[in-house]
Write an enzyme that holds these catalytic residues in place. Structure first.
Site, PDB file in Angstrom:
ATOM      1  N   LYS A  13       0.871  -1.186   0.000  1.00  0.00           N
ATOM      2  CA  LYS A  13       0.000   0.000   0.000  1.00  0.00           C
ATOM      3  C   LYS A  13       0.896   1.220   0.000  1.00  0.00           C
ATOM      4  CE  LYS A  13      -4.459   0.975   0.301  1.00  0.00           C
ATOM      5  NZ  LYS A  13      -5.621   0.122  -0.083  1.00  0.00           N
ATOM      6  N   ASP A  39      -7.082   4.174  -4.337  1.00  0.00           N
ATOM      7  CA  ASP A  39      -7.742   4.017  -3.031  1.00  0.00           C
ATOM      8  C   ASP A  39      -8.357   5.392  -2.761  1.00  0.00           C
ATOM      9  OD1 ASP A  39      -7.885   1.984  -0.622  1.00  0.00           O
ATOM     10  OD2 ASP A  39      -7.470   3.907   0.317  1.00  0.00           O
TER      11      ASP A  39
HETATM   12  P1  NDP Z   1     -13.020   7.560  -2.563  1.00  0.00           P
HETATM   13  O1  NDP Z   1     -11.961   8.564  -2.372  1.00  0.00           O
HETATM   14  O2  NDP Z   1     -13.600   7.341  -3.900  1.00  0.00           O
HETATM   15  O3  NDP Z   1     -14.236   7.869  -1.576  1.00  0.00           O
HETATM   16  C1  NDP Z   1     -14.041   7.937  -0.198  1.00  0.00           C
HETATM   17  C2  NDP Z   1     -15.365   8.252   0.475  1.00  0.00           C
HETATM   18  O4  NDP Z   1     -15.212   8.091   1.878  1.00  0.00           O
HETATM   19  C3  NDP Z   1     -15.811   9.690   0.258  1.00  0.00           C
HETATM   20  O5  NDP Z   1     -17.210   9.737   0.298  1.00  0.00           O
HETATM   21  C4  NDP Z   1     -15.187  10.397   1.454  1.00  0.00           C
HETATM   22  O6  NDP Z   1     -15.843  11.599   1.817  1.00  0.00           O
HETATM   23  C5  NDP Z   1     -15.367   9.353   2.535  1.00  0.00           C
HETATM   24  N1  NDP Z   1     -14.344   9.536   3.552  1.00  0.00           N
HETATM   25  C6  NDP Z   1     -13.003   9.482   3.364  1.00  0.00           C
HETATM   26  N2  NDP Z   1     -12.351   9.737   4.508  1.00  0.00           N
HETATM   27  C7  NDP Z   1     -13.317   9.957   5.424  1.00  0.00           C
HETATM   28  C8  NDP Z   1     -13.282  10.268   6.796  1.00  0.00           C
HETATM   29  N3  NDP Z   1     -12.120  10.415   7.455  1.00  0.00           N
HETATM   30  N4  NDP Z   1     -14.471  10.407   7.429  1.00  0.00           N
HETATM   31  C9  NDP Z   1     -15.653  10.250   6.762  1.00  0.00           C
HETATM   32  N5  NDP Z   1     -15.734   9.975   5.452  1.00  0.00           N
HETATM   33  C10 NDP Z   1     -14.582   9.812   4.804  1.00  0.00           C
HETATM   34  O7  NDP Z   1     -12.410   6.179  -1.976  1.00  0.00           O
HETATM   35  P2  NDP Z   1     -12.903   4.680  -2.218  1.00  0.00           P
HETATM   36  O8  NDP Z   1     -14.378   4.637  -2.390  1.00  0.00           O
HETATM   37  O9  NDP Z   1     -12.035   4.092  -3.249  1.00  0.00           O
HETATM   38  O10 NDP Z   1     -12.502   4.016  -0.839  1.00  0.00           O
HETATM   39  C11 NDP Z   1     -13.413   3.896   0.250  1.00  0.00           C
HETATM   40  C12 NDP Z   1     -12.947   2.794   1.177  1.00  0.00           C
HETATM   41  O11 NDP Z   1     -12.905   1.554   0.457  1.00  0.00           O
HETATM   42  C13 NDP Z   1     -11.551   2.956   1.776  1.00  0.00           C
HETATM   43  O12 NDP Z   1     -11.530   2.375   3.056  1.00  0.00           O
HETATM   44  C14 NDP Z   1     -10.682   2.116   0.846  1.00  0.00           C
HETATM   45  O13 NDP Z   1      -9.488   1.706   1.474  1.00  0.00           O
HETATM   46  C15 NDP Z   1     -11.618   0.963   0.582  1.00  0.00           C
HETATM   47  N6  NDP Z   1     -11.354   0.157  -0.608  1.00  0.00           N
HETATM   48  C16 NDP Z   1     -11.275   0.725  -1.844  1.00  0.00           C
HETATM   49  C17 NDP Z   1     -11.059  -0.061  -2.940  1.00  0.00           C
HETATM   50  C18 NDP Z   1     -11.042   0.496  -4.306  1.00  0.00           C
HETATM   51  O14 NDP Z   1     -10.917  -0.288  -5.262  1.00  0.00           O
HETATM   52  N7  NDP Z   1     -11.180   1.798  -4.525  1.00  0.00           N
HETATM   53  C19 NDP Z   1     -10.850  -1.512  -2.819  1.00  0.00           C
HETATM   54  C20 NDP Z   1     -11.049  -2.017  -1.484  1.00  0.00           C
HETATM   55  C21 NDP Z   1     -11.268  -1.197  -0.437  1.00  0.00           C
HETATM   56  P3  NDP Z   1     -15.131  13.006   1.480  1.00  0.00           P
HETATM   57  O15 NDP Z   1     -15.297  13.166   0.000  1.00  0.00           O
HETATM   58  O16 NDP Z   1     -15.873  13.994   2.283  1.00  0.00           O
HETATM   59  O17 NDP Z   1     -13.699  12.881   1.888  1.00  0.00           O
HETATM   60  O1  2IT Z   2      -7.874  -1.759  -0.592  1.00  0.00           O
HETATM   61  C1  2IT Z   2      -7.823  -2.245  -1.741  1.00  0.00           C
HETATM   62  O2  2IT Z   2      -7.947  -3.468  -1.927  1.00  0.00           O
HETATM   63  C2  2IT Z   2      -7.636  -1.331  -2.870  1.00  0.00           C
HETATM   64  N1  2IT Z   2      -7.592  -0.123  -2.664  1.00  0.00           N
HETATM   65  C3  2IT Z   2      -7.472  -1.881  -4.251  1.00  0.00           C
HETATM   66  C4  2IT Z   2      -6.061  -2.343  -4.470  1.00  0.00           C
HETATM   67  C5  2IT Z   2      -5.731  -2.743  -5.888  1.00  0.00           C
HETATM   68  O3  2IT Z   2      -4.548  -3.019  -6.116  1.00  0.00           O
HETATM   69  O4  2IT Z   2      -6.610  -2.786  -6.749  1.00  0.00           O
END
Ligand code: NDP
Ligand code: 2IT
Length: 451
Positions: free
Chosen positions: A131, A171
């Site tokens: 990461k 992420d």
């Molecule tokens: P994005 O940046 O697309 O969206 C993040 C969302 O979470 C936004 O709505 C944001 O709100 C909110 N958020 C972020 N930080 C905070 C906080 N401290 N308090 C409250 N709300 C918060 O990210 P993703 O959707 O990609 O990721 C979301 C989660 O999923 C993370 O935990 C990530 O690690 C996990 N994840 C993502 C993957 C991926 O493929 N993208 C894969 C597996 C897991 P705001 O806009 O106000 O910051």
């Molecule tokens: O938390 C996760 O699994 C991710 N943000 C996706 C990682 C990836 O390599 O697609």
């Protein structure tokens, strides 16, 4: 007596981890949750304990930290910190996302990289755990500022990554725009076109379904859990937190399956739509968040919905909960509220969104609880398939990739049941995911000897 001695040894192990990693509470939390579940399994497999696999697995292969200097639109020099944690390469190239958020620090990225090891193993694909990211905040920055930051970040990162070494993706705060700038700079510096990043745009080697994969996968995993109780999504009231990549496609798949999605949120507050979001409102959210980069409150303003500033979805009555924003967004009080309101399932779209204490509340109430390393593994799984397609120089169709995603989520569910069934009527998915993810990595490490 014997049990007490073993508990003592777990406590001593955890005390050592805490001491060696000061100021990293999230990393400690992740190691504690995994170790507690693994401990009884390790007692039954002395070969792993003797080889000190867990001690080795909680120490990263390496950590790269670097300065990222860039110039903002007003000509000021800005300084951020960049990181890449290459945690375990035992079963494949390091693989995991990049996070750009002001809260990013070493401990948060170590927890994410540590979780990623077991998650990637669960997918059955050959990927190690990593990461990275930066404390850079893309919010309020112009496209040009984001581009200059990404180029500067990659000007150091490029020497540490490669298609057979380490393959980053997105992420929080790293989506299609950032991946484009990062990959563009990587390709320029290396002067070769390889699949060294995933989550790429379709014009330059991306995979169909990768944007959707984490959210869709989280819903597919929920379906698998519900099936064990002869239930399904249709007609169920769903609480989704966040409104980014994972939340958007979780909501899309839930709506498609007949679920009623009544919440979305961001770090400012929560929107409640008692009628349930439809595809028109969701399209509005996608444009708002992905193009206009606005606040979720605007959804409430546009459609006349309820909005609660500073609140999260967990006090709203719902059947199924999909925490899809960030770590520790759901605490023990929220967990009790969800249980009291009749919630039957949690599928963690985010990484470690549930606090340690809250997981205990869910375990006690015997909810269907899909931990992130299982429930949100669909994203990295399709990243793995993006790597495959890049190496083969082919592009699979949407339905081919979606079918593979469903198959992988179902296999992960089977693995959780295999290692997590504690009685006829209860599967401990946290146990199942941790042991199921650990076994392959541990066997690889055993085979390598003392490295
Ligand atoms: P994005 O940046 O697309 O969206 C993040 C969302 O979470 C936004 O709505 C944001 O709100 C909110 N958020 C972020 N930080 C905070 C906080 N401290 N308090 C409250 N709300 C918060 O990210 P993703 O959707 O990609 O990721 C979301 C989660 O999923 C993370 O935990 C990530 O690690 C996990 N994840 C993502 C993957 C991926 O493929 N993208 C894969 C597996 C897991 P705001 O806009 O106000 O910051
Ligand atoms: O938390 C996760 O699994 C991710 N943000 C996706 C990682 C990836 O390599 O697609």
């Amino acid at each position: 007596m014997a049990m007490e001695i073993k508990q003592d040894r777990l406590d001593a192990f955890l005390a050592r981890v805490e001491h060696r990693n000061p100021g990293e509470p999230e990393f400690f939390q992740a190691v504690r949750e995994v170790s507690e579940k693994l401990w009884p399994f390790l007692q039954k497999h002395p070969e792993f304990a003797k080889a000190r696999i867990l001690e080795r697995l909680t120490e990263p292969d390496r950590v790269v930290m670097f300065r990222v200097t860039w110039v903002d639109d007003s000509g000021q020099i800005q300084v951020n910190r960049g990181y890449r944690i290459q945690f375990s390469g035992a079963i494949g190239p390091y693989k995991g996302g990049l996070r750009f958020h002001p809260s990013v620090n070493l401990g948060i990225l170590k927890f994410l990289a540590f979780e990623q090891i077991l998650k990637n193993s669960l997918t059955t694909l050959p990927m190690g755990g990593g990461k990275g990211g930066s404390d850079f905040d893309p919010k309020g920055k112009s496209d040009n500022e984001v581009m200059r930051f990404c180029q500067s970040f990659m000007s150091e990162l490029f020497r540490h990554i490669g298609k057979n070494i380490d393959v980053p993706a997105g992420d929080i705060g790293v989506g299609e725009r950032e991946i484009g700038y990062l990959f563009g700079q990587y390709r320029r510096l290396r002067n070769e076109f390889t699949g060294t990043m995933t989550g790429k745009g379709m014009a330059y080697g991306g995979s169909l379904i990768r944007p959707e994969a984490t959210g869709y996968g989280s819903v597919y995993f929920a379906c698998e859990m519900l099936r064990t109780r002869n239930e399904d999504i249709s007609g169920r009231t769903c609480l989704v937190s966040g409104s980014g990549n994972v939340a958007q496609y979780t909501a899309e798949k839930l709506i498609e399956m007949g679920g009623k999605v009544i919440t979305l949120s961001d770090s400012s507050g929560v929107v409640v739509d008692h009628a349930g979001l439809d595809t028109e409102k969701l399209a509005y959210v996608m444009d708002l968040k992905n193009n206009r980069r606005g606040r979720i409150k605007e959804l409430a303003d546009e459609f006349g919905l309820e909005y609660h500033e500073g609140k999260d979805p967990w006090s709203v009555k719902g059947d199924l909960a999909f925490p899809s924003a960030t770590q520790n967004e759901l605490d023990a009080d929220s967990a009790r509220e969800l249980v009291k309101n009749g919630c039957i399932l949690i599928s963690e779209g985010a990484n470690m969104p549930t606090t340690y204490e809250a997981t205990k509340v869910f375990e006690e109430a015997r909810l269907l609880f899909g931990p992130g390393k299982a429930a949100n593994a669909g994203g990295v799984a399709i990243s793995g398939l993006e790597m495959t397609q890049n190496s083969m120089r082919v592009s699979w169709t949407r339905s081919e990739v979606d079918t593979k995603l469903k198959g992988i989520m179902s296999t992960i569910h089977d693995t959780c049941v295999e290692y997590g069934r504690v009685s006829d009527d209860y599967v401990d998915y946290i146990l199942g995911a941790n042991v199921g993810g650990f076994v392959k990595v541990a066997n690889a490490m055993l085979a390598f000897g003392a490295v």
